[in-house]
Design a protein around this motif. Sequence first.
Motif, short mmCIF file in Angstrom:
data_model
loop_
_atom_site.label_atom_id
_atom_site.label_comp_id
_atom_site.label_asym_id
_atom_site.label_seq_id
_atom_site.Cartn_x
_atom_site.Cartn_y
_atom_site.Cartn_z
N VAL A 341 0.93 -1.27 -0.09
CA VAL A 341 0.02 0.30 -0.01
C VAL A 341 0.73 1.13 -0.20
O VAL A 341 0.83 1.94 -0.79
CB VAL A 341 -0.95 -0.03 1.25
CG1 VAL A 341 -1.63 1.25 1.31
CG2 VAL A 341 -2.20 -0.90 0.99
N ALA A 342 1.86 1.35 0.98
CA ALA A 342 2.99 2.31 0.83
C ALA A 342 3.27 2.85 -0.52
O ALA A 342 3.53 3.88 -0.79
CB ALA A 342 3.89 2.21 2.03
N GLN A 343 3.82 1.57 -1.13
CA GLN A 343 4.52 1.85 -2.43
C GLN A 343 3.72 2.14 -3.44
O GLN A 343 4.07 3.23 -4.44
CB GLN A 343 5.33 0.41 -2.97
CG GLN A 343 6.41 -0.03 -2.04
CD GLN A 343 6.84 -1.22 -2.36
OE1 GLN A 343 6.26 -2.12 -2.59
NE2 GLN A 343 8.18 -1.49 -2.00
N ALA A 344 2.29 1.61 -3.48
CA ALA A 344 1.23 2.19 -4.35
C ALA A 344 1.13 3.45 -4.52
O ALA A 344 1.04 4.24 -5.22
CB ALA A 344 0.33 1.28 -4.34
N VAL A 345 1.21 4.00 -2.95
CA VAL A 345 0.55 5.20 -2.58
C VAL A 345 1.60 6.26 -3.20
O VAL A 345 1.39 7.20 -3.83
CB VAL A 345 0.24 5.60 -1.31
CG1 VAL A 345 0.18 7.14 -0.88
CG2 VAL A 345 -0.85 5.00 -0.78
N SER A 346 2.96 5.73 -2.86
CA SER A 346 4.05 6.69 -3.21
C SER A 346 4.33 6.75 -4.69
O SER A 346 4.97 7.65 -5.10
CB SER A 346 5.45 6.40 -2.43
OG SER A 346 5.65 5.21 -2.78
N SER A 347 3.93 5.77 -5.45
CA SER A 347 4.14 5.84 -6.99
C SER A 347 2.98 6.26 -7.79
O SER A 347 3.01 6.18 -8.80
CB SER A 347 4.71 4.47 -7.33
OG SER A 347 3.87 3.39 -6.94
N SER A 348 1.86 6.57 -7.14
CA SER A 348 0.48 6.80 -7.64
C SER A 348 0.69 8.12 -8.55
O SER A 348 -0.23 8.45 -9.21
CB SER A 348 -0.48 6.91 -6.57
OG SER A 348 -0.32 8.04 -5.80
N GLY A 349 1.46 8.98 -8.08
CA GLY A 349 1.44 10.25 -8.55
C GLY A 349 0.22 11.10 -8.02
O GLY A 349 0.07 12.58 -8.31
N ALA A 350 -0.44 10.70 -7.05
CA ALA A 350 -1.83 11.31 -6.57
C ALA A 350 -1.14 12.40 -5.42
O ALA A 350 -0.17 12.40 -4.82
CB ALA A 350 -2.62 10.24 -5.83
N ILE A 351 -2.11 13.27 -5.14
CA ILE A 351 -1.76 14.26 -3.78
C ILE A 351 -1.91 13.04 -2.54
O ILE A 351 -3.11 12.67 -2.54
CB ILE A 351 -2.53 15.15 -3.79
CG1 ILE A 351 -2.37 16.10 -4.61
CG2 ILE A 351 -2.67 15.78 -2.30
CD1 ILE A 351 -2.94 17.62 -4.56
N SER A 352 -0.99 12.74 -1.59
CA SER A 352 -1.15 11.84 -0.77
C SER A 352 -0.84 12.39 0.38
O SER A 352 0.09 12.98 0.68
CB SER A 352 -0.39 10.76 -0.94
OG SER A 352 1.02 11.24 -1.28
N LEU A 353 -1.90 12.18 1.36
CA LEU A 353 -1.84 12.83 2.67
C LEU A 353 -1.85 11.68 3.85
O LEU A 353 -2.75 10.74 3.74
CB LEU A 353 -3.07 13.62 3.02
CG LEU A 353 -3.37 14.27 4.06
CD1 LEU A 353 -2.27 15.14 4.56
CD2 LEU A 353 -4.59 15.46 3.75
N ILE A 354 -0.92 11.48 4.55
CA ILE A 354 -0.54 10.36 5.57
C ILE A 354 -0.64 10.90 6.79
O ILE A 354 -0.08 11.89 7.50
CB ILE A 354 0.76 9.70 5.42
CG1 ILE A 354 1.29 9.50 4.17
CG2 ILE A 354 0.66 8.27 6.13
CD1 ILE A 354 0.35 8.80 2.79
N GLY A 355 -1.56 10.27 7.66
CA GLY A 355 -1.69 10.85 9.11
C GLY A 355 -1.95 9.60 10.10
O GLY A 355 -2.54 8.76 9.50
N GLY A 356 -1.58 10.10 11.46
CA GLY A 356 -1.82 8.98 12.20
C GLY A 356 -0.45 8.52 12.44
O GLY A 356 0.19 8.11 11.52
N GLY A 357 -0.05 8.28 13.83
CA GLY A 357 1.56 7.81 14.02
C GLY A 357 1.84 6.68 13.36
O GLY A 357 2.80 6.53 12.68
N ASP A 358 0.96 5.57 13.32
CA ASP A 358 1.53 4.34 12.59
C ASP A 358 1.58 4.32 10.96
O ASP A 358 2.51 3.48 10.68
CB ASP A 358 0.53 3.16 13.34
CG ASP A 358 0.95 2.67 14.46
OD1 ASP A 358 2.15 2.50 14.81
OD2 ASP A 358 0.14 2.58 15.53
N SER A 359 0.67 4.78 10.57
CA SER A 359 0.69 4.83 8.97
C SER A 359 2.08 5.89 8.64
O SER A 359 2.93 5.29 7.64
CB SER A 359 -0.29 5.29 8.08
OG SER A 359 -0.99 6.20 9.19
N ALA A 360 2.23 6.83 9.30
CA ALA A 360 3.38 7.64 9.15
C ALA A 360 4.58 6.68 9.47
O ALA A 360 5.58 6.59 8.75
CB ALA A 360 3.26 8.96 9.94
N ALA A 361 4.65 5.87 10.47
CA ALA A 361 5.94 5.03 10.93
C ALA A 361 5.98 4.07 9.75
O ALA A 361 7.13 3.71 9.48
CB ALA A 361 5.54 4.41 12.19
#
Length: 400
Positions: A341-361
């Motif tokens: 999921v992290a890889q897909a989000v980071s390579s999506s080209g979308a505006i991505s907003l990550i929040g909450g301690g664990d997803s950031a970690a």
Amino acid sequence: MNYYKNKKSVRDIAVNGKIVFLRCDFNVPIDNLGKITDSKRIDESFKTINYLLKNGAKLILCSHLGRPKGTVNPKLSLSPVAEYISDILGETVGFSTDSVGDNAKEIVKKLKAGEFRICLLENIRFEPEEEQNDTDFAKKLASYADVYINDAFGTCHRSHASTEAITHFLPSAYGFLVEKEILSVSSALENPERPVMAILGGAKVSDKISLIESLLDKVDILAVGGGMTYTFINALGYKVGDSICESDKISFAKDLMAKATEKGVKFLVPVDLKVADEYSENANFKIVGADKIPDSWMGLDIGPKTTEIFSEEISKAKTIIWNGPVGVFEWDNFSSGTKHVAQAVSSSGAISLIGGGDSAAAVRKFGLEEKVTHISTGGGAFLEYLEKGSLPCLDSLSEK
Ligand code: AMP
């Protein structure tokens, strides 16, 4: 959703020759030897600190550290933070061993006399009045300064004396770090590029009920993973074995899926899972369909088919909000779903907003920090802002 366009930012307030009370979030990990082990939160405050100093202000810095619950705890002293800031700035940072006592008065006197340009008060949560949002305590803090700036986004959901009550006694504004947080949420939710996708994971549904409800009005696709998956799978009529399942939230989960259909939101529940025979890093595991979780096994990650479906939707999304890992990502055998999921989000080209301690970690663990648009510095504050559309400590700041 309030994007606080009517509120003053640090740019809108005169600071030259003024004493500024700057509420920061210096809640950093400090080891037994008093060494700061991750200075990220302090480092993020320098933009506002440097701006204020450059524009002729003198600064009283204030923060909490940990949860001392209104009593003095030397292990939670901010004195290592004062040293750190002094090293970075290359100038003396006065440190007060209390926040409204004799030492604070002395230090503020020295600040006014020009002995130094910047001082830090001791951990504000050593004082019980802080968390009580006590008016008299806030008045005392306010009496030291001419202007109040809030740059502690991570505490903006908590009305405390140094974050809320104090705003009633000084002209106030938000700092650059808070501004960045507000702007990133506005870029994801105010006229966003569609489709907007939310990915929600983490341990429990009950923690995120109102978040899920409010997101249904804002997103086109909502994918659930992590521990909350099993309440939804149960609501779909399948057995969940020993997986985490909140039986009192099953009817809520059903209603939610019905509401999503009504609103035309595509609601994705995992179709396969990685199940384990115990809750342990070294448990035996296998992949099963979501309708085939064996008795006494528990789901600890999403399966490969689900990963593929989620990744496909992520690649089509133009805006992504992600909160919570989709599996027990801390353990290698169960981290694959979250990693993908992290890889897909980071390579999506979308505006991505990550929040909450664990997803950031999780994003940091997989080395993808630089490839997402924004990682929020505030776990609880970020979620409350998304849920309620406002934060009490920003509501109370001065209007433009
Ligand atoms: P939260 O603080 O609610 O965001 O939850 C994060 C925690 O949920 C992480 O520590 C994960 O290990 C945990 N988690 C994720 N998926 C599961 C699962 N299927 N079962 C149990 N815990 C999980």
